[in-house]
Every structure is written in C-alpha cells, then in structure tokens.
Enzyme design. Structure first.
Site, mmCIF file in Angstrom:
data_model
loop_
_atom_site.group_PDB
_atom_site.id
_atom_site.type_symbol
_atom_site.label_atom_id
_atom_site.label_comp_id
_atom_site.label_asym_id
_atom_site.label_seq_id
_atom_site.Cartn_x
_atom_site.Cartn_y
_atom_site.Cartn_z
ATOM 1 N N ASP A 1 37.960 70.734 -53.108
ATOM 2 C CA ASP A 1 36.820 71.562 -52.717
ATOM 3 C C ASP A 1 37.090 72.152 -51.337
ATOM 4 O OD1 ASP A 1 36.628 69.127 -51.363
ATOM 5 O OD2 ASP A 1 34.841 68.479 -52.438
ATOM 6 N N ASP B 1 25.295 60.106 -53.008
ATOM 7 C CA ASP B 1 24.407 60.636 -54.063
ATOM 8 C C ASP B 1 25.115 60.732 -55.414
ATOM 9 O OD1 ASP B 1 26.139 62.769 -53.702
ATOM 10 O OD2 ASP B 1 24.589 64.217 -53.110
ATOM 11 N N HIS C 1 28.061 62.290 -55.995
ATOM 12 C CA HIS C 1 28.880 63.489 -56.258
ATOM 13 C C HIS C 1 30.364 63.139 -56.318
ATOM 14 C CE1 HIS C 1 28.963 64.415 -51.633
ATOM 15 N NE2 HIS C 1 30.104 63.886 -51.952
ATOM 16 N N GLU D 1 27.256 68.225 -56.816
ATOM 17 C CA GLU D 1 26.058 67.493 -56.411
ATOM 18 C C GLU D 1 25.244 67.092 -57.648
ATOM 19 O OE1 GLU D 1 26.105 66.428 -53.562
ATOM 20 O OE2 GLU D 1 25.850 67.867 -51.948
HETATM 21 P P1 PGA Z 1 33.816 59.816 -47.664
HETATM 22 O O1 PGA Z 1 33.310 61.044 -48.558
HETATM 23 O O2 PGA Z 1 35.158 59.416 -48.210
HETATM 24 O O3 PGA Z 1 33.921 60.363 -46.277
HETATM 25 O O4 PGA Z 1 32.812 58.731 -47.793
HETATM 26 C C1 PGA Z 1 33.340 60.951 -49.956
HETATM 27 C C2 PGA Z 1 32.634 62.150 -50.588
HETATM 28 O O5 PGA Z 1 31.625 62.624 -50.052
HETATM 29 O O6 PGA Z 1 33.082 62.588 -51.639
#
Ligand code: PGA
Length: 260
Positions: free
Chosen positions: A67, A136, A138, A143
């Site tokens: 992304d 959440d 995702h 999302e």
């Molecule tokens: P993080 O992010 O590894 O910094 O916890 C994971 C994500 O939001 O996909």
C-alpha cells in the site's frame, strides 16, 4: 492456516527471516510483498544481518509494496516507498529498481491502480506476502467493510488507523486520509501469506481474523480462504486465541520435514 506463537518480536524476526531466506535460496528471483509498520522490522533486521554476513543474497528479488499513502510530497520519509528504501532495500542490498509500487502521483489514480494490478500479474504474482494487521483488523489498508473481492484501489483511512499511524509523523494532522492499497482479493493471490502481529493491542484483531467468522468487517479474516497462510504472533498478540494451546502443541509436534 498455521498459527505459530513465539515468545517475542525477536523470535518472530528470526523465524520469518528463515522462511524468506529459504524461499530466496530456492528461488533467487523471488517476488516478495513487503509490509511497512513496526511489526516486520525484526524480520528485515535478521535478513539484513544474513546479507551483511554474506550468507544470503537477495539481489535477484523484486519487492512489491502492499500500500502507499496518497498526497505526501515526493520523497517524504513516511511514504511507504521511502520506508521500504530505508528498512528493506538498503539493509538487504537490493537495487532501488527492484521496488515496485502503485504510482500515487499519477493524474489518473484509478488507472494507476489497474496498472499496479497488471504489474504484479506480469511479474508472475507474489511468492510471499508479509502482512501486518491493524487493530481494526485491516490488512494492507483494507479497512473494515472492504470487499473481500476487492482489487487494488483508493481507500480512505479510518480515524483509528490515522491515529495509530500518527506516531510516525511530526503532526498527527499530516497522516494522509487517502491511500492506494492492494485489495483483499489481490492479497489472496500471493502464493504464501505470512501475517505478523505483536503486542496485546493486536490480540482482539488476531482472534477475530483467525477464529472469528469470515467477514469484510474484519478484512484479515480473508486469510481463512487462503490455502497457505501462516500467522506468526507473540504471546501477547495470541492472548485472545481460544485454540492457543492447540496451536502451540501442533507447532511443537510439527514434523521436521514440514516447513512453514
Ligand atoms: P504495525 O502496523 O505493524 O505498525 O502495528 C500494522 C498495520 O497497520 O497493518
């Protein structure tokens, strides 16, 4: 799906780096889908040490972004291309040209998303896709309520994700609202998914993704559809799993010939 519970992020790094190193030794021109965020950093650390010690060359690999933010100035240190340059390309001694991502500066973003899908397909698809998971649920920036059939497209981040990512920016207001992300269905086409999580803050999301119903409300639950999905979590992130003991005993009893 295989769930491996490790003591901490350092062990996660060693285990997942060994899987990637094994893939690259078998297939020196492997295509890797890389995730940003904090969780995969120990993986890149261990791979970087292997490369520095001359035990691994990743020179023939190509790296695909999962992304990317829309709207950051070119070269912004928090653009995912810049993060991947810093955390992956330099440490793994990859040519910059090996990093491929969606063109978020294109005047026609819809066409840029379709171009990225074609680029992944023309490259033969992704051999191994690393995934973080949002609190959440995702994956990528899909999302909650992202279609499980979604392809690469523009998404709007939830306030929660923007708040979670504010730690990387000087001013929380600078976290972009919009992104291009590989879709859920795009992600599911990778040949091996490796989802990583550390910390108690991810425990609910991990439990919902692994043991909850398949639901677009928890996009990470889509990994249940994948024939080769590996979930590597530390003890804290495993805290909500009802089958944690089963996952531990399965891994302990795993035959030595069977890799992840
Ligand atoms: P993080 O992010 O590894 O910094 O916890 C994971 C994500 O939001 O996909």
């Amino acid at each position: 799906m295989e769930v491996v519970i490790v003591p901490d992020g350092a062990e996660l790094g060693k285990l997942v780096a060994a899987v990637i190193a094994g893939l690259v030794r078998r297939r020196p021109d492997a295509t890797l889908g890389v995730a940003t965020g904090s969780t995969p950093l120990p993986v890149y650390d261990v791979l970087g040490s292997m490369v520095a010690a001359g035990r691994l060359s990743m020179h023939g690999c190509r790296v695909f972004l999962l992304d990317e933010y829309i709207g950051l100035p070119a070269g912004h240190p928090q653009s995912y291309r810049a993060v991947v340059e810093r955390e992956v390309v330099r440490r793994l001694d990859l040519p910059s040209s090996s990093v491929l991502g969606p063109d978020v500066s294109a005047p026609d973003l819809i066409a840029a998303c379709a171009d990225y899908e074609r680029l992944i397909q023309r490259s033969g698809g992704i051999d191994l896709q690393l995934l973080g998971i949002g609190a959440d649920g995702h994956i990528g920036f899909n999302e909650p309520c992202s279609s499980l059939g979604s392809r690469t497209r523009v998404k709007t981040l939830t306030p929660r994700t923007r708040a979670d990512n504010a730690r990387f920016f000087d001013d929380p207001a600078d976290v972009p609202q919009h992104v291009i992300t590989q879709g859920v269905a795009t992600i599911l086409e990778a040949r091996h998914l490796v989802l990583l999580a550390v910390g108690a803050g991810k425990a609910d999301a991990v439990a919902n993704a692994v043991e909850g119903p398949l639901s677009s409300f928890v996009p990470a639950s889509a990994i249940q559809l994948h024939p080769h999905a590996t979930v590597v979590v530390d003890e804290a992130a495993a805290g909500g799993l009802q089958l944690a003991d089963y996952f531990r005993s399965t891994y302990t009893a795993k035959p030595s010939w069977q890799s992840l």
